[in-house]
Structures are given as C-alpha cells and as structure tokens.
Motif scaffolding. Structure first.
Motif, PDB file in Angstrom:
ATOM      1  N   THR A   1       0.827  -1.203   0.000  1.00 49.61           N
ATOM      2  CA  THR A   1       0.000   0.000   0.000  1.00 49.61           C
ATOM      3  C   THR A   1       0.869   1.265   0.000  1.00 49.61           C
ATOM      4  OG1 THR A   1      -1.749  -1.231   1.079  1.00 49.61           O
ATOM      5  CG2 THR A   1      -1.888   1.122   1.338  1.00 49.61           C
ATOM      6  N   SER A   2       2.188   1.078  -0.038  1.00 47.22           N
ATOM      7  CA  SER A   2       3.076   2.244  -0.060  1.00 47.22           C
ATOM      8  C   SER A   2       4.015   2.198  -1.273  1.00 47.22           C
ATOM      9  CB  SER A   2       3.857   2.347   1.257  1.00 47.22           C
ATOM     10  OG  SER A   2       4.482   1.112   1.579  1.00 47.22           O
ATOM     11  N   LEU A   3       5.012   1.318  -1.253  1.00 44.88           N
ATOM     12  CA  LEU A   3       6.073   1.362  -2.284  1.00 44.88           C
ATOM     13  C   LEU A   3       5.578   1.381  -3.735  1.00 44.88           C
ATOM     14  CD1 LEU A   3       8.706  -0.972  -0.546  1.00 44.88           C
ATOM     15  CD2 LEU A   3       8.511   1.520  -0.433  1.00 44.88           C
ATOM     16  N   PRO A   4       4.791   0.374  -4.184  1.00 42.89           N
ATOM     17  CA  PRO A   4       4.372   0.416  -5.592  1.00 42.89           C
ATOM     18  C   PRO A   4       3.401   1.555  -5.891  1.00 42.89           C
ATOM     19  CG  PRO A   4       3.413  -1.494  -4.477  1.00 42.89           C
ATOM     20  CD  PRO A   4       4.331  -0.854  -3.507  1.00 42.89           C
ATOM     21  N   VAL A   5       2.680   1.997  -4.862  1.00 44.37           N
ATOM     22  CA  VAL A   5       1.763   3.129  -5.032  1.00 44.37           C
ATOM     23  C   VAL A   5       2.573   4.398  -5.324  1.00 44.37           C
ATOM     24  CG1 VAL A   5       0.180   4.648  -3.755  1.00 44.37           C
ATOM     25  CG2 VAL A   5      -0.075   2.154  -3.597  1.00 44.37           C
ATOM     26  N   PHE A   6       3.633   4.608  -4.545  1.00 43.07           N
ATOM     27  CA  PHE A   6       4.471   5.789  -4.754  1.00 43.07           C
ATOM     28  C   PHE A   6       5.190   5.703  -6.098  1.00 43.07           C
ATOM     29  CE2 PHE A   6       4.839   5.623   0.109  1.00 43.07           C
ATOM     30  CZ  PHE A   6       3.688   6.380   0.252  1.00 43.07           C
ATOM     31  N   GLU A   7       5.686   4.502  -6.391  1.00 42.62           N
ATOM     32  CA  GLU A   7       6.428   4.332  -7.637  1.00 42.62           C
ATOM     33  C   GLU A   7       5.533   4.628  -8.843  1.00 42.62           C
ATOM     34  OE1 GLU A   7       9.159   0.941  -9.764  1.00 42.62           O
ATOM     35  OE2 GLU A   7       8.892   0.805  -7.591  1.00 42.62           O
ATOM     36  N   THR A   8       4.342   4.089  -8.838  1.00 44.50           N
ATOM     37  CA  THR A   8       3.409   4.324  -9.946  1.00 44.50           C
ATOM     38  C   THR A   8       3.066   5.805 -10.067  1.00 44.50           C
ATOM     39  OG1 THR A   8       2.461   2.128  -9.601  1.00 44.50           O
ATOM     40  CG2 THR A   8       1.153   3.682 -10.902  1.00 44.50           C
ATOM     41  N   GLY A   9       2.764   6.425  -8.937  1.00 46.51           N
ATOM     42  CA  GLY A   9       2.391   7.841  -8.951  1.00 46.51           C
ATOM     43  C   GLY A   9       3.535   8.731  -9.420  1.00 46.51           C
ATOM     44  N   LEU A  10       4.744   8.423  -8.970  1.00 51.93           N
ATOM     45  CA  LEU A  10       5.900   9.253  -9.338  1.00 51.93           C
ATOM     46  C   LEU A  10       6.285   9.055 -10.805  1.00 51.93           C
ATOM     47  CD1 LEU A  10       8.046   8.968  -6.060  1.00 51.93           C
ATOM     48  CD2 LEU A  10       6.780  10.970  -6.876  1.00 51.93           C
ATOM     49  N   HIS A  11       6.166   7.817 -11.291  1.00 52.75           N
ATOM     50  CA  HIS A  11       6.421   7.596 -12.718  1.00 52.75           C
ATOM     51  C   HIS A  11       5.380   8.322 -13.574  1.00 52.75           C
ATOM     52  CE1 HIS A  11       9.176   3.863 -12.222  1.00 52.75           C
ATOM     53  NE2 HIS A  11       9.872   4.939 -12.516  1.00 52.75           N
ATOM     54  N   ALA A  12       4.155   8.330 -13.101  1.00 48.55           N
ATOM     55  CA  ALA A  12       3.103   9.055 -13.823  1.00 48.55           C
ATOM     56  C   ALA A  12       3.434  10.545 -13.859  1.00 48.55           C
ATOM     57  CB  ALA A  12       1.746   8.819 -13.152  1.00 48.55           C
ATOM     58  N   LEU A  13       3.929  11.061 -12.740  1.00 44.31           N
ATOM     59  CA  LEU A  13       4.293  12.478 -12.680  1.00 44.31           C
ATOM     60  C   LEU A  13       5.430  12.800 -13.653  1.00 44.31           C
ATOM     61  CD1 LEU A  13       4.002  15.270 -11.365  1.00 44.31           C
ATOM     62  CD2 LEU A  13       5.477  14.488  -9.503  1.00 44.31           C
ATOM     63  N   LEU A  14       6.369  11.872 -13.765  1.00 41.47           N
ATOM     64  CA  LEU A  14       7.484  12.034 -14.702  1.00 41.47           C
ATOM     65  C   LEU A  14       6.935  12.177 -16.131  1.00 41.47           C
ATOM     66  CD1 LEU A  14      10.505  12.010 -14.043  1.00 41.47           C
ATOM     67  CD2 LEU A  14      10.518   9.531 -14.354  1.00 41.47           C
ATOM     68  N   ALA A  15       5.973  11.356 -16.477  1.00 40.31           N
ATOM     69  CA  ALA A  15       5.391  11.406 -17.827  1.00 40.31           C
ATOM     70  C   ALA A  15       4.587  12.694 -18.034  1.00 40.31           C
ATOM     71  CB  ALA A  15       4.507  10.177 -18.058  1.00 40.31           C
ATOM     72  N   VAL A  16       3.937  13.167 -16.967  1.00 35.36           N
ATOM     73  CA  VAL A  16       3.203  14.435 -17.045  1.00 35.36           C
ATOM     74  C   VAL A  16       4.192  15.587 -17.277  1.00 35.36           C
ATOM     75  CG1 VAL A  16       1.887  16.104 -15.640  1.00 35.36           C
ATOM     76  CG2 VAL A  16       1.165  13.700 -15.719  1.00 35.36           C
ATOM     77  N   LEU A  17       5.342  15.539 -16.607  1.00 37.79           N
ATOM     78  CA  LEU A  17       6.359  16.580 -16.798  1.00 37.79           C
ATOM     79  C   LEU A  17       6.948  16.522 -18.209  1.00 37.79           C
ATOM     80  CD1 LEU A  17       8.279  16.650 -13.362  1.00 37.79           C
ATOM     81  CD2 LEU A  17       6.412  18.134 -14.141  1.00 37.79           C
ATOM     82  N   ASP A  18       7.028  15.308 -18.779  1.00 39.05           N
ATOM     83  CA  ASP A  18       7.482  15.182 -20.174  1.00 39.05           C
ATOM     84  C   ASP A  18       6.523  15.906 -21.117  1.00 39.05           C
ATOM     85  OD1 ASP A  18       9.656  13.697 -19.497  1.00 39.05           O
ATOM     86  OD2 ASP A  18       8.766  11.749 -19.994  1.00 39.05           O
ATOM     87  N   LYS A  19       5.224  15.707 -20.888  1.00 42.78           N
ATOM     88  CA  LYS A  19       4.235  16.394 -21.732  1.00 42.78           C
ATOM     89  C   LYS A  19       4.338  17.911 -21.542  1.00 42.78           C
ATOM     90  CE  LYS A  19       0.789  12.829 -22.528  1.00 42.78           C
ATOM     91  NZ  LYS A  19      -0.639  12.512 -22.703  1.00 42.78           N
ATOM     92  N   ALA A  20       4.602  18.317 -20.303  1.00 43.28           N
ATOM     93  CA  ALA A  20       4.736  19.748 -20.023  1.00 43.28           C
ATOM     94  C   ALA A  20       5.969  20.320 -20.730  1.00 43.28           C
ATOM     95  CB  ALA A  20       4.830  19.977 -18.512  1.00 43.28           C
ATOM     96  N   ALA A  21       7.054  19.539 -20.763  1.00 39.80           N
ATOM     97  CA  ALA A  21       8.283  19.989 -21.431  1.00 39.80           C
ATOM     98  C   ALA A  21       8.035  20.150 -22.926  1.00 39.80           C
ATOM     99  CB  ALA A  21       9.404  18.974 -21.176  1.00 39.80           C
TER     100      ALA A  21
END
Lengths: 173, 173
Positions: B8-28
C-alpha cells in the motif's frame, strides 16, 4: 494488529469527506462575507476542461461509495447528480458517509484477491481487490478531494493543509 | 494473499511518481512547442500562497521517501532542494524511486502498531504506523502529486486522468 483493507478505505474516506465538509463551510462563510453569488463558487474550475467544484465533490463521494461497496461485494446505490446548492452538495457528503457505515468490514477485508469489475468509461475495468483499492479507488478519491480543496483555495478562501487532512489520529509531541 | 503495508506504499508511490514524470514530459514538450521560458512552468502556482509546481514535485517525492523510510524504521536520506530546471526535478523523481527500491518490505509490513515520530512544522508528530500511512503519508503524497498534476493542466498542457493514474494494473474488458 494486522493491516486491513477496511482500515485503509472506510475511515480514510470518512476523514477526507468530513474534512471536505469543513472546507465547504469555510467557503460558504467566505462567499457570504464577500457577497459572492453562490453558483459562482460551485461552478468554479481550475481549468476549462476540468470538473467544476460541485462535480468534484460528487465524484469524490462516488469514488468512496462505489469503491467501498464493490470491495464489500455489494452493488453501490446510485445517487442522482441533481445537487445545485452548497447545502445540497454538503448533504451528498453526509449521505455518502452514512452509507459507508452500513458496509461489512469483514467482506472488505477478505477482498484482496477477488476480481472486482467496475464501469470504466464506455467499457469495464477489472482489477484484484487490493490493486483496485491501492491503484484505482484511493488515487481517484484523493484526486477529486484535492481538486475540490484546491478549487476552494484558488477561489480565495483561506484554507491550509490541516483543513485538507481533517481530524487525523495525530499526536503532537 | 494478505494485504500489506509495503504493498500500500512502495508500488503506489512508484506508480504515482512515474506518472508524474510522464506528465512533466508532456509539459516539457508543451513549453518547447509554445516557446515558453522553462522557469515559468516550474514556478507556476494555483494560488499565491500555494507551492509552485517545482516545489510540489519535491514535496511529493519527500512524502514518499520519508514516509516509506520511517515505516521501514530507517532514517530517510535528506535530498537538498536545489533543483531549478525541469531536468533536475525529473532527476529528483528518479532518485526517489531508486531509493524506495532499497527499503526492506518486511520491516514496513511489520510497522502497523509501531509508534512513528516525525518532524511536523516546528514540533513533532507521532502516529501508529498504519495510521501514519493511511492518514498522513498517503493523503499528503496524493495532495502534492495532484497539485503538481493540476498545476500542469491549469498551465494549459493536455493531460487527463489516465496520465495522473499512470501504469496501474488494470484490465479493460
């Protein structure tokens, strides 16, 4: 004490929704003081293609209601999206919290491996119970809860992180 | 399979942070196409008294890093908040995900009743492990993750709910 799915869902939703209720109270006081027309508040959007505040409240409630019901193995009741006034949106939250209290915690606790099928846009989604809670219900719930909170803050209401978190079991030492 | 705190912590954070990385790519890609000065993006705010986008990214990372470390019973490393460019904020996310992978899942799983003490403004907070995860770390993590996502969307970047959720274990049927 084991870590359970009911503990990671029901009280989490209840705390978050009660916090949202208090945030809406502050918003109501703000528009009363500033003599702002109430529909301006519930119609407030953070981006043209994002839901308005009122709709964010409805969807946050539905994520909690539908997610918990499906984990408990029961069909969630449908709440019609007819709310228009702040009082009605408040009532939607209270009704949702009351419904959460009717659910069987043991049924939720035993759902980690059960395949949960749920409506997803024009089709359906399927996930194991634990994944459904961790990777779908919780992120969606928090997404709309946060969006509602940020809409209120962006509107100019004085709210802070404590208002977002609500009455959490925290001891300050 | 039991329901666990590490799940309920590690893979949740990993998924959310990877999603954020992809959102920042779109922003770039968006600012490159529109020839917008990059600091305008990382400095974007949803309200004058809210953190700018870059700071939201740092805090989302820290909630994941510090929350997971404390549940695992180890002192979290301090990452200096020196990022200024989009690439540096991206690197902060990657570094955080790499750190999460070093943590002992069994230590996290056995922390539900352990009292966790953590810095809280000028003082300290204390909560039982399960409560700390459910009522502090997860809501705070999602708060800043959602705030970062909404800042990007409010900035004019075309992102949707799927970008926020990221690569979740969902089967469409």
């Amino acid at each position: 004490m084991p870590f359970t799915m009911s503990q990671t869902s029901l009280p989490v939703f209840e705390t978050g929704l009660h916090a949202l209720l208090a945030v809406l109270d502050k918003a109501a006081a703000h528009i009363a003081a500033k003599k702002i027309d109430p529909p301006v508040l519930v119609g407030w959007r953070l981006a043209p293609d994002m839901f308005a505040l009122g709709r964010q409240v409805q969807v946050a409630c539905d994520q909690a209601k539908n997610g918990s019901a499906r984990l408990a193995g029961v069909e969630p009741p449908k709440f019609d999206d007819t709310e228009a006034t702040l009082d009605q949106f408040r009532e939607r939250i209270t009704k949702t919290v009351a419904y959460l209290k009717t659910l069987d915690t043991k049924a939720i606790d035993s759902s980690s491996e059960r395949e949960i099928t749920f409506p997803l846009g024009p089709s359906k989604g399927q996930m194991k119970g634990a994944d459904y809670l961790n990777h779908f219900v919780l992120p969606n719930f928090y997404f709309h809860l946060t969006a509602a909170y940020i809409a209120v803050r962006n509107f100019g209401v004085e709210v802070g992180k404590r208002d977002f978190l609500g009455a959490i079991p925290l001891k300050r030492i």
